[in-house]
Design a protein around this motif. Structure first.
Motif, mmCIF file in Angstrom:
data_model
loop_
_atom_site.group_PDB
_atom_site.id
_atom_site.type_symbol
_atom_site.label_atom_id
_atom_site.label_comp_id
_atom_site.label_asym_id
_atom_site.label_seq_id
_atom_site.Cartn_x
_atom_site.Cartn_y
_atom_site.Cartn_z
ATOM 1 N N CYS A 86 0.850 -1.198 0.000
ATOM 2 C CA CYS A 86 0.000 0.000 0.000
ATOM 3 C C CYS A 86 0.877 1.237 0.000
ATOM 4 O O CYS A 86 1.497 1.571 1.014
ATOM 5 C CB CYS A 86 -0.929 -0.010 1.213
ATOM 6 N N LYS A 87 0.919 1.912 -1.114
ATOM 7 C CA LYS A 87 1.795 3.072 -1.277
ATOM 8 C C LYS A 87 1.558 4.108 -0.187
ATOM 9 O O LYS A 87 0.429 4.493 0.092
ATOM 10 C CB LYS A 87 1.559 3.701 -2.654
ATOM 11 N N GLY A 88 2.646 4.541 0.434
ATOM 12 C CA GLY A 88 2.578 5.560 1.471
ATOM 13 C C GLY A 88 2.310 5.028 2.868
ATOM 14 O O GLY A 88 2.391 5.776 3.845
ATOM 15 N N GLN A 89 1.978 3.722 2.983
ATOM 16 C CA GLN A 89 1.614 3.150 4.281
ATOM 17 C C GLN A 89 2.511 1.976 4.690
ATOM 18 O O GLN A 89 2.335 1.418 5.767
ATOM 19 C CB GLN A 89 0.156 2.662 4.240
ATOM 20 N N ASN A 90 3.434 1.599 3.849
ATOM 21 C CA ASN A 90 4.170 0.357 4.073
ATOM 22 C C ASN A 90 5.038 0.359 5.328
ATOM 23 O O ASN A 90 5.219 -0.685 5.952
ATOM 24 C CB ASN A 90 5.028 0.043 2.837
ATOM 25 N N THR A 91 5.563 1.511 5.698
ATOM 26 C CA THR A 91 6.432 1.559 6.871
ATOM 27 C C THR A 91 5.667 1.254 8.157
ATOM 28 O O THR A 91 6.220 0.673 9.090
ATOM 29 C CB THR A 91 7.097 2.945 6.978
ATOM 30 N N SER A 92 4.374 1.603 8.184
ATOM 31 C CA SER A 92 3.609 1.473 9.429
ATOM 32 C C SER A 92 2.544 0.388 9.403
ATOM 33 O O SER A 92 1.899 0.141 10.418
ATOM 34 C CB SER A 92 2.939 2.805 9.770
ATOM 35 N N ALA A 93 2.336 -0.259 8.253
ATOM 36 C CA ALA A 93 1.176 -1.142 8.118
ATOM 37 C C ALA A 93 1.548 -2.611 7.949
ATOM 38 O O ALA A 93 2.591 -2.946 7.384
ATOM 39 C CB ALA A 93 0.314 -0.709 6.942
ATOM 40 N N ILE A 94 0.646 -3.468 8.427
ATOM 41 C CA ILE A 94 0.687 -4.906 8.161
ATOM 42 C C ILE A 94 -0.307 -5.176 7.044
ATOM 43 O O ILE A 94 -1.470 -4.773 7.121
ATOM 44 C CB ILE A 94 0.286 -5.714 9.414
ATOM 45 N N GLY A 95 0.141 -5.848 5.982
ATOM 46 C CA GLY A 95 -0.722 -6.134 4.842
ATOM 47 C C GLY A 95 -1.243 -7.561 4.859
ATOM 48 O O GLY A 95 -0.468 -8.501 5.027
ATOM 49 N N ILE A 96 -2.553 -7.706 4.697
ATOM 50 C CA ILE A 96 -3.204 -9.025 4.642
ATOM 51 C C ILE A 96 -3.913 -9.166 3.301
ATOM 52 O O ILE A 96 -4.745 -8.321 2.948
ATOM 53 C CB ILE A 96 -4.232 -9.192 5.773
ATOM 54 N N MET A 97 -3.586 -10.212 2.558
ATOM 55 C CA MET A 97 -4.263 -10.484 1.284
ATOM 56 C C MET A 97 -5.222 -11.652 1.441
ATOM 57 O O MET A 97 -4.853 -12.705 1.942
ATOM 58 C CB MET A 97 -3.250 -10.827 0.190
ATOM 59 N N VAL A 98 -6.477 -11.446 0.984
ATOM 60 C CA VAL A 98 -7.477 -12.499 0.988
ATOM 61 C C VAL A 98 -7.596 -13.026 -0.442
ATOM 62 O O VAL A 98 -7.866 -12.259 -1.376
ATOM 63 C CB VAL A 98 -8.838 -11.977 1.486
ATOM 64 N N VAL A 99 -7.358 -14.314 -0.627
ATOM 65 C CA VAL A 99 -7.396 -14.906 -1.956
ATOM 66 C C VAL A 99 -8.813 -14.852 -2.527
ATOM 67 O O VAL A 99 -9.777 -15.246 -1.861
ATOM 68 C CB VAL A 99 -6.903 -16.369 -1.919
ATOM 69 N N GLY A 100 -8.949 -14.346 -3.749
ATOM 70 C CA GLY A 100 -10.243 -14.274 -4.398
ATOM 71 C C GLY A 100 -10.386 -13.027 -5.231
ATOM 72 O O GLY A 100 -9.560 -12.101 -5.170
ATOM 73 N N ASN A 101 -11.435 -12.997 -6.021
ATOM 74 C CA ASN A 101 -11.718 -11.896 -6.933
ATOM 75 C C ASN A 101 -13.121 -11.384 -6.639
ATOM 76 O O ASN A 101 -14.109 -11.912 -7.142
ATOM 77 C CB ASN A 101 -11.607 -12.384 -8.386
ATOM 78 N N PHE A 102 -13.225 -10.368 -5.777
ATOM 79 C CA PHE A 102 -14.497 -9.941 -5.218
ATOM 80 C C PHE A 102 -14.985 -8.643 -5.855
ATOM 81 O O PHE A 102 -14.201 -7.725 -6.098
ATOM 82 C CB PHE A 102 -14.370 -9.744 -3.704
ATOM 83 N N ASN A 103 -16.299 -8.541 -6.076
ATOM 84 C CA ASN A 103 -16.885 -7.293 -6.528
ATOM 85 C C ASN A 103 -16.612 -6.193 -5.517
ATOM 86 O O ASN A 103 -16.668 -6.413 -4.300
ATOM 87 C CB ASN A 103 -18.397 -7.429 -6.714
ATOM 88 N N GLY A 104 -16.345 -4.993 -6.021
ATOM 89 C CA GLY A 104 -16.124 -3.850 -5.157
ATOM 90 C C GLY A 104 -16.553 -2.576 -5.843
ATOM 91 O O GLY A 104 -16.945 -2.598 -7.022
ATOM 92 N N PRO A 105 -16.504 -1.444 -5.154
ATOM 93 C CA PRO A 105 -16.899 -0.170 -5.752
ATOM 94 C C PRO A 105 -16.141 0.105 -7.049
ATOM 95 O O PRO A 105 -14.917 0.110 -7.072
ATOM 96 C CB PRO A 105 -16.524 0.842 -4.659
ATOM 97 N N GLY A 106 -16.891 0.291 -8.135
ATOM 98 C CA GLY A 106 -16.285 0.551 -9.425
ATOM 99 C C GLY A 106 -15.721 -0.676 -10.106
ATOM 100 O O GLY A 106 -15.101 -0.579 -11.168
#
Length: 234
Positions: A86-106
Motif C-alpha cells: 500500500c503506497k505511502g503506508q508500508n512503513t507502518s502497516a501490516i498487509g493481509i491479502m485475501v485470496v479471491g476476486n471480489f466485486n467492489g466499488p467501481g
C-alpha cells in the motif's frame, strides 16, 4: 487456529530483499483482496517477476499474510519487513491479502465472494495482531482508505467498517441520505439505489467523492463535504 509460516518456503527474488523496520513502527492493519483466482504460490511467483508493482520484480509476496479460500492463514513475510502492499503506508502497516476476486466499488468483474472460512480467519488474525501490537478497531483499514476503491471488495469493506464503527446497524431511512445518494449518483459516484439506507455503496461513494475532491477521506458527510457536493450539483 494456526498460522502457517511459509516465509522461507515460498521462493524469493534472486537478489532483492525488503528493508527492515522496528516493530514499534507498526500502527495499522490493511486488508486487501487478491483481485484474481490464483493461489498464494502463484501470486508470490508473479510478485518476484517483473510486474505492475516493480519492473525489476519484488523481493517476495507483497503482503505479510495471505488467507486461502479454505481459511488457512499463511505468513509470507516477517512483520519487521517493509513490504510493498500500500503506497505511502508500508512503513507502518501490516498487509493481509485475501485470496479471491471480489466485486467492489467501481469493479463488477468479481468471480467469487469471501468464504465463511476466510471471514473467520480474518477476524482471528485481526484480533491476534491487535493484541500483539496494542491496536484498536480504528487501526483496521481497507486498501480503499488509501486510493484503491475496489479493494478488498464490498463484503470485506463492510467488515472493515464494522470494526471502525462507521456502518449503521440495520436500515435507517432518512431524507438527507436520499439527497446525498441522488447528488452522488448525478456526479457518477455510484451510490446505489436512492433509498435512504446508508449502506456500503453510499459510504464507498462518499469516500471516492472526498478522494477526488481533495477532502479528508473519512466517509462522513460533514460540512465541507456537503458544501462541495452542493456546489457541484447545483
Amino acid at each position: 487456529m494456526e498460522i502457517q509460516n511459509l516465509i522461507t518456503k515460498l521462493p524469493w527474488h534472486p537478489t532483492r530483499r525488503w528493508s527492515v523496520r522496528q516493530l514499534s513502527k507498526i500502527g495499522k492493519i490493511i486488508l486487501h483482496q487478491e483481485l484474481g483466482e490464483a493461489d498464494v504460490e502463484a501470486v508470490n511467483n508473479y510478485h518476484i517477476q517483473p510486474n505492475h508493482i516493480s519492473s525489476r520484480g519484488c523481493p517476495h509476496l507483497c503482503y505479510h499474510y495471505a488467507i486461502r479460500k479454505n481459511g488457512e492463514i499463511i505468513q509470507s513475510n516477517e512483520l519487521s519487513s517493509v513490504t510493498w502492499h500500500c503506497k505511502g503506508q508500508n512503513t507502518s502497516a501490516i498487509g493481509i491479502m485475501v485470496v479471491g476476486n471480489f466485486n467492489g466499488p467501481g469493479y463488477d468483474m468479481g468471480t467469487s465472494e469471501p468464504t465463511k472460512e476466510q471471514i473467520k480467519s480474518i477476524q482471528f488474525l485481526i484480533e491476534y495482531l491487535q493484541k500483539s501490537f496494542n491496536l484498536s478497531n480504528q487501526d483496521v483499514y481497507g486498501h480503499y482508505h488509501f486510493g484503491k476503491p475496489a479493494c478488498p471488495g464490498h463484503d470485506l469493506q463492510k467488515l472493515v467498517e464494522k470494526y471502525r464503527n462507521n456502518l449503521p446497524e440495520g436500515p435507517k431511512v432518512e431524507k438527507s441520505v436520499k439527497e446525498v445518494q441522488k447528488r452522488l449518483n448525478k456526479l457518477g459516484y455510484a451510490a446505489g439505489r436512492e433509498d435512504g439506507i446508508h449502506g456500503i455503496k453510499t459510504l464507498s461513494a462518499i469516500r471516492r467523492f472526498q478522494h477526488t475532491q481533495g477532502l479528508v477521506v473519512d466517509g462522513i458527510m460533514g460540512p465541507k463535504t456537503w458544501s462541495r457536493l452542493i456546489e457541484l450539483t447545483k
